[in-house]
Motif scaffolding. Sequence first.
Motif, PDB file in Angstrom:
ATOM      1  N   ARG A 158      22.442   1.389   7.168  1.00 15.66           N
ATOM      2  CA  ARG A 158      21.295   1.023   8.012  1.00 15.66           C
ATOM      3  C   ARG A 158      20.047   1.812   7.639  1.00 15.66           C
ATOM      4  O   ARG A 158      18.958   1.221   7.504  1.00 15.66           O
ATOM      5  N   PRO A 159      20.126   3.146   7.475  1.00 16.95           N
ATOM      6  CA  PRO A 159      18.919   3.871   7.068  1.00 16.95           C
ATOM      7  C   PRO A 159      18.327   3.361   5.765  1.00 16.95           C
ATOM      8  O   PRO A 159      17.096   3.295   5.624  1.00 16.95           O
ATOM      9  N   ALA A 160      19.183   2.992   4.810  1.00 17.23           N
ATOM     10  CA  ALA A 160      18.685   2.491   3.530  1.00 17.23           C
ATOM     11  C   ALA A 160      17.940   1.171   3.704  1.00 17.23           C
ATOM     12  O   ALA A 160      16.857   0.974   3.138  1.00 17.23           O
ATOM     13  N   LEU A 161      18.507   0.256   4.500  1.00 18.50           N
ATOM     14  CA  LEU A 161      17.872  -1.045   4.709  1.00 18.50           C
ATOM     15  C   LEU A 161      16.534  -0.900   5.435  1.00 18.50           C
ATOM     16  O   LEU A 161      15.526  -1.521   5.060  1.00 18.50           O
ATOM     17  N   VAL A 162      16.513  -0.081   6.477  1.00 17.04           N
ATOM     18  CA  VAL A 162      15.277   0.128   7.228  1.00 17.04           C
ATOM     19  C   VAL A 162      14.241   0.840   6.348  1.00 17.04           C
ATOM     20  O   VAL A 162      13.054   0.508   6.368  1.00 17.04           O
ATOM     21  N   GLY A 163      14.691   1.811   5.577  1.00 14.05           N
ATOM     22  CA  GLY A 163      13.787   2.519   4.676  1.00 14.05           C
ATOM     23  C   GLY A 163      13.178   1.601   3.639  1.00 14.05           C
ATOM     24  O   GLY A 163      11.976   1.698   3.335  1.00 14.05           O
ATOM     25  N   LEU A 164      13.966   0.696   3.093  1.00 13.02           N
ATOM     26  CA  LEU A 164      13.440  -0.246   2.098  1.00 13.02           C
ATOM     27  C   LEU A 164      12.431  -1.195   2.731  1.00 13.02           C
ATOM     28  O   LEU A 164      11.435  -1.566   2.091  1.00 13.02           O
ATOM     29  N   ALA A 165      12.679  -1.589   3.989  1.00 13.99           N
ATOM     30  CA  ALA A 165      11.696  -2.421   4.690  1.00 13.99           C
ATOM     31  C   ALA A 165      10.384  -1.655   4.853  1.00 13.99           C
ATOM     32  O   ALA A 165       9.295  -2.209   4.658  1.00 13.99           O
ATOM     33  N   GLY A 166      10.489  -0.382   5.208  1.00 14.63           N
ATOM     34  CA  GLY A 166       9.301   0.450   5.337  1.00 14.63           C
ATOM     35  C   GLY A 166       8.581   0.619   4.015  1.00 14.63           C
ATOM     36  O   GLY A 166       7.344   0.608   3.954  1.00 14.63           O
ATOM     37  N   ALA A 167       9.355   0.766   2.939  1.00 11.96           N
ATOM     38  CA  ALA A 167       8.748   0.899   1.609  1.00 11.96           C
ATOM     39  C   ALA A 167       7.967  -0.360   1.251  1.00 11.96           C
ATOM     40  O   ALA A 167       6.894  -0.285   0.626  1.00 11.96           O
ATOM     41  N   GLY A 168       8.486  -1.533   1.650  1.00 10.83           N
ATOM     42  CA  GLY A 168       7.773  -2.778   1.399  1.00 10.83           C
ATOM     43  C   GLY A 168       6.442  -2.824   2.127  1.00 10.83           C
ATOM     44  O   GLY A 168       5.429  -3.277   1.571  1.00 10.83           O
ATOM     45  N   LEU A 169       6.420  -2.324   3.362  1.00 14.25           N
ATOM     46  CA  LEU A 169       5.170  -2.284   4.120  1.00 14.25           C
ATOM     47  C   LEU A 169       4.161  -1.333   3.484  1.00 14.25           C
ATOM     48  O   LEU A 169       2.962  -1.622   3.418  1.00 14.25           O
ATOM     49  N   VAL A 170       4.661  -0.182   3.026  1.00 14.84           N
ATOM     50  CA  VAL A 170       3.780   0.778   2.356  1.00 14.84           C
ATOM     51  C   VAL A 170       3.189   0.161   1.094  1.00 14.84           C
ATOM     52  O   VAL A 170       1.990   0.302   0.810  1.00 14.84           O
ATOM     53  N   ALA A 171       4.022  -0.545   0.336  1.00 12.34           N
ATOM     54  CA  ALA A 171       3.547  -1.198  -0.883  1.00 12.34           C
ATOM     55  C   ALA A 171       2.472  -2.237  -0.565  1.00 12.34           C
ATOM     56  O   ALA A 171       1.486  -2.381  -1.300  1.00 12.34           O
ATOM     57  N   ALA A 172       2.639  -2.951   0.551  1.00 14.89           N
ATOM     58  CA  ALA A 172       1.637  -3.948   0.950  1.00 14.89           C
ATOM     59  C   ALA A 172       0.310  -3.276   1.287  1.00 14.89           C
ATOM     60  O   ALA A 172      -0.762  -3.779   0.925  1.00 14.89           O
ATOM     61  N   VAL A 173       0.380  -2.132   1.967  1.00 19.72           N
ATOM     62  CA  VAL A 173      -0.846  -1.386   2.300  1.00 19.72           C
ATOM     63  C   VAL A 173      -1.531  -0.911   1.023  1.00 19.72           C
ATOM     64  O   VAL A 173      -2.763  -0.995   0.889  1.00 19.72           O
ATOM     65  N   PHE A 174      -0.747  -0.416   0.067  1.00 19.20           N
ATOM     66  CA  PHE A 174      -1.309   0.007  -1.213  1.00 19.20           C
ATOM     67  C   PHE A 174      -2.007  -1.159  -1.912  1.00 19.20           C
ATOM     68  O   PHE A 174      -3.092  -1.001  -2.474  1.00 19.20           O
ATOM     69  N   ALA A 175      -1.388  -2.328  -1.882  1.00 24.10           N
ATOM     70  CA  ALA A 175      -1.961  -3.496  -2.548  1.00 24.10           C
ATOM     71  C   ALA A 175      -3.293  -3.884  -1.913  1.00 24.10           C
ATOM     72  O   ALA A 175      -4.253  -4.240  -2.605  1.00 24.10           O
ATOM     73  N   ILE A 176      -3.366  -3.820  -0.577  1.00 20.81           N
ATOM     74  CA  ILE A 176      -4.617  -4.138   0.114  1.00 20.81           C
ATOM     75  C   ILE A 176      -5.709  -3.144  -0.268  1.00 20.81           C
ATOM     76  O   ILE A 176      -6.857  -3.522  -0.534  1.00 20.81           O
ATOM     77  N   ALA A 177      -5.336  -1.853  -0.303  1.00 18.50           N
ATOM     78  CA  ALA A 177      -6.312  -0.822  -0.663  1.00 18.50           C
ATOM     79  C   ALA A 177      -6.827  -1.020  -2.080  1.00 18.50           C
ATOM     80  O   ALA A 177      -8.017  -0.804  -2.359  1.00 18.50           O
ATOM     81  N   LEU A 178      -5.962  -1.446  -2.984  1.00 18.57           N
ATOM     82  CA  LEU A 178      -6.397  -1.689  -4.358  1.00 18.57           C
ATOM     83  C   LEU A 178      -7.300  -2.908  -4.443  1.00 18.57           C
ATOM     84  O   LEU A 178      -8.206  -2.970  -5.282  1.00 18.57           O
ATOM     85  N   ALA A 179      -7.052  -3.883  -3.584  1.00 16.79           N
ATOM     86  CA  ALA A 179      -7.826  -5.122  -3.633  1.00 16.79           C
ATOM     87  C   ALA A 179      -9.222  -4.967  -3.035  1.00 16.79           C
ATOM     88  O   ALA A 179     -10.100  -5.792  -3.304  1.00 16.79           O
ATOM     89  N   VAL A 180      -9.419  -3.926  -2.237  1.00 13.65           N
ATOM     90  CA  VAL A 180     -10.726  -3.704  -1.598  1.00 13.65           C
ATOM     91  C   VAL A 180     -11.429  -2.556  -2.324  1.00 13.65           C
ATOM     92  O   VAL A 180     -11.018  -1.392  -2.197  1.00 13.65           O
ATOM     93  N   PRO A 181     -12.467  -2.839  -3.096  1.00 16.82           N
ATOM     94  CA  PRO A 181     -13.137  -1.788  -3.890  1.00 16.82           C
ATOM     95  C   PRO A 181     -13.565  -0.575  -3.076  1.00 16.82           C
ATOM     96  O   PRO A 181     -13.469   0.560  -3.549  1.00 16.82           O
ATOM     97  N   ALA A 182     -13.996  -0.782  -1.851  1.00 18.14           N
ATOM     98  CA  ALA A 182     -14.479   0.332  -1.032  1.00 18.14           C
ATOM     99  C   ALA A 182     -13.369   1.313  -0.669  1.00 18.14           C
ATOM    100  O   ALA A 182     -13.643   2.464  -0.316  1.00 18.14           O
ATOM    101  N   LEU A 183     -12.128   0.856  -0.767  1.00 19.32           N
ATOM    102  CA  LEU A 183     -11.001   1.720  -0.397  1.00 19.32           C
ATOM    103  C   LEU A 183     -10.403   2.458  -1.590  1.00 19.32           C
ATOM    104  O   LEU A 183      -9.534   3.303  -1.414  1.00 19.32           O
ATOM    105  N   ARG A 184     -10.852   2.144  -2.776  1.00 21.49           N
ATOM    106  CA  ARG A 184     -10.227   2.736  -3.965  1.00 21.49           C
ATOM    107  C   ARG A 184     -10.507   4.221  -4.114  1.00 21.49           C
ATOM    108  O   ARG A 184      -9.808   4.914  -4.857  1.00 21.49           O
ATOM    109  N   THR A 185     -11.511   4.735  -3.411  1.00 19.25           N
ATOM    110  CA  THR A 185     -11.778   6.175  -3.498  1.00 19.25           C
ATOM    111  C   THR A 185     -10.620   6.989  -2.931  1.00 19.25           C
ATOM    112  O   THR A 185     -10.497   8.173  -3.224  1.00 19.25           O
TER     113      THR A 185
END
Length: 233
Positions: free
Chosen positions: A68-95
């Motif tokens: 269970r911790p592994a599955l929940v952790g991987l779900a959390g990692a997916g959310l973190v990756a999505a946040v990273f992708a949004i930050a990369l897509a917005v030039p103002a956030l790249r700093t």
Amino acid sequence: MTHAAAVRRGPAVAAAVVTLAASTTLANRVLPGWAYPLCGLVAATVLVALARAAGCSWRDLGLRTVRRPALVGLAGAGLVAAVFAIALAVPALRTVYQDGRVGDPDFGQLLWLTCGRILFGTVLIEEVAFRGVLPALFGAEDDRWRWRPILPAAALFGLWHALPALAIGRNAAVHELFGSTPAVVVQVLAMAAAGAAGIFLHWWRHAGRGVLASVIVHFTTNAGGLTLAVLVR
């Protein structure tokens, strides 16, 4: 937790705090870089031994189950990756990823930094200590959310970042926001942010019923942030 149990665990709490203080001082001020992960491993082992000797169960420490911790952790990692992708897509956030602490590592050095220093020297010790051992010693049990043990563990997590916070101003986004702010104020704010992050990470540990969940989320955040900082520098 009964009063008798709290009294019995008092010395273990004191010993854990001393262990953590010694560990962060050695890692950030004394030991060479190659010893950083080893210091984290040794400190984590000592902390678990202290907690077990004080009567904490593997379940209390969040170290009993894996699936269970592994599955929940991987779900959390997916959310973190999505946040990273949004930050990369917005030039103002790249700093956010422009950080003078990163340097110019090659692939081998980046692998060492992420899978050596970050995983074993940072994530492992921090999750074992602040999402496992300290909450258990403060009275967390039965996988229930309780603020009383979580808040002091989060506060200590913030204090744990006192030395690393000294260099936080080298991040471009932080410098842009707080460039004229006294360094000590920025340090205190960074420690407060770390304490808040500790509560966030404990939520993942709680949701996953184990420290492995917060380990995965924490590692994805730190290692992913470093990797992106290298790629977009």
